[in-house]
Enzyme design. Structure first.
Site, mmCIF file in Angstrom:
data_model
loop_
_atom_site.group_PDB
_atom_site.id
_atom_site.type_symbol
_atom_site.label_atom_id
_atom_site.label_comp_id
_atom_site.label_asym_id
_atom_site.label_seq_id
_atom_site.Cartn_x
_atom_site.Cartn_y
_atom_site.Cartn_z
ATOM 1 N N SER A 1 0.862 -1.180 0.000
ATOM 2 C CA SER A 1 0.000 0.000 0.000
ATOM 3 C C SER A 1 0.895 1.225 0.000
ATOM 4 O O SER A 1 2.067 1.154 0.406
ATOM 5 C CB SER A 1 -0.881 0.000 1.262
ATOM 6 O OG SER A 1 -1.515 1.257 1.445
ATOM 7 N N TYR B 1 -2.036 0.194 10.617
ATOM 8 C CA TYR B 1 -2.025 -0.250 9.227
ATOM 9 C C TYR B 1 -0.725 0.171 8.544
ATOM 10 O O TYR B 1 -0.115 -0.604 7.805
ATOM 11 C CB TYR B 1 -3.230 0.354 8.499
ATOM 12 C CG TYR B 1 -3.374 -0.078 7.064
ATOM 13 C CD1 TYR B 1 -3.548 -1.418 6.734
ATOM 14 C CD2 TYR B 1 -3.365 0.866 6.036
ATOM 15 C CE1 TYR B 1 -3.703 -1.810 5.405
ATOM 16 C CE2 TYR B 1 -3.525 0.484 4.716
ATOM 17 C CZ TYR B 1 -3.690 -0.856 4.405
ATOM 18 O OH TYR B 1 -3.840 -1.242 3.092
#
Length: 252
Positions: free
Chosen positions: A137, A150
């Protein structure tokens, strides 16, 4: 006629994983769909097979190492491993974040990727032309407020890919990292916010065209189908409206 090369896709029950499985099947791979939700991957395998391609569903929890090792015994050689299983939980500050959420994100995004990669690396090498894809990501390359857990997990996934590439150089296996930015899928934000549809919708509010799962799947398939000597080390893909993790144009 030589058998079709095998591509294993984790987290294939929805979103980027499901879209990637469809794309790779269209590209001529026999795709092996793994995820915890058996009904979802069985339905997707049926869809792909009925379209004239090849797919097999295999229920699997990537954080269960014994199950992963058992899964690996089904193969002598595979061509592609797409480590896509992951996800986010919560958007709390570091000061108040839930350690259980952090632990779950790390286990899925990092340890799950480690488990599959370790178990299947000998099969990838046995193919003579293997590819490991890590779907990380943009969170693995920059921080943002409320994303600590995250961000930490995706930084871990990024470093895993980067280190593996250094360690296996000279062996017939490529390591590719795909780092998507804002992708609008049916489940990512909804899962992150515990099913709160209103909070999930705000993530994309005013953004004309966030990426779709198929946009990312197209990117993954492009990197995987480059000639063997070409390694796309890292590909960052964002919608035009997103300049960074914290800079997004919204028409409000």
């Amino acid at each position: 006629m030589a058998p079709s090369p095998i591509a294993v896709v984790t987290g294939a029950s929805s979103g980027i994983g499901a879209a990637t499985a469809r794309r790779l099947a269209e590209a001529g791979y026999r795709v092996v769909l793994t995820a915890r939700r058996e009904d979802r991957i069985e339905a997707l395998a049926k869809e792909i097979n009925e379209a004239g391609h090849q797919a097999t569903a295999y229920p699997l929890d990537v954080t269960d190492r014994a199950a992963v090792d058992e899964f690996a015994t089904a193969f002598k050689a595979i061509a592609v491993l797409v480590n896509n299983a992951g996800g986010a939980l919560g958007a709390d500050p570091v000061a108040t974040g839930d350690p259980a959420h952090w632990r779950t994100m790390y286990e899925t995004n990092v340890i799950g990727t480690l488990n599959l990669t370790q178990a299947l690396l000998p099969r990838l090498e046995a193919s003579g032309d293997g590819t490991v894809v890590v779907v990380s990501s943009t969170a693995g390359h920059g921080t943002y407020e409320g994303g600590g857990g995250y961000v930490a997990a995706k930084h871990g996934a990024h470093v895993l890919a980067e280190t593996l590439r250094l360690e296996i150089v000279g062996r017939p296996v490529r390591v590719i990292e795909i780092a998507p930015g804002m992708v609008k899928t049916d489940e990512f934000a909804l899962t992150r916010f515990g099913g709160d549809a209103e909070k999930a919708a705000k993530v994309y509010q005013g953004v004309a065209e966030p990426l779709t799962a198929d946009d990312v799947a197209d990117t993954i398939t492009w990197t995987v189908t480059r000639p063997s000597h070409v390694n796309i080390d890292l590909l960052v893909v964002r919608p035009r409206a997103q300049a960074s993790n914290s800079k997004v144009h919204r028409d409000l």
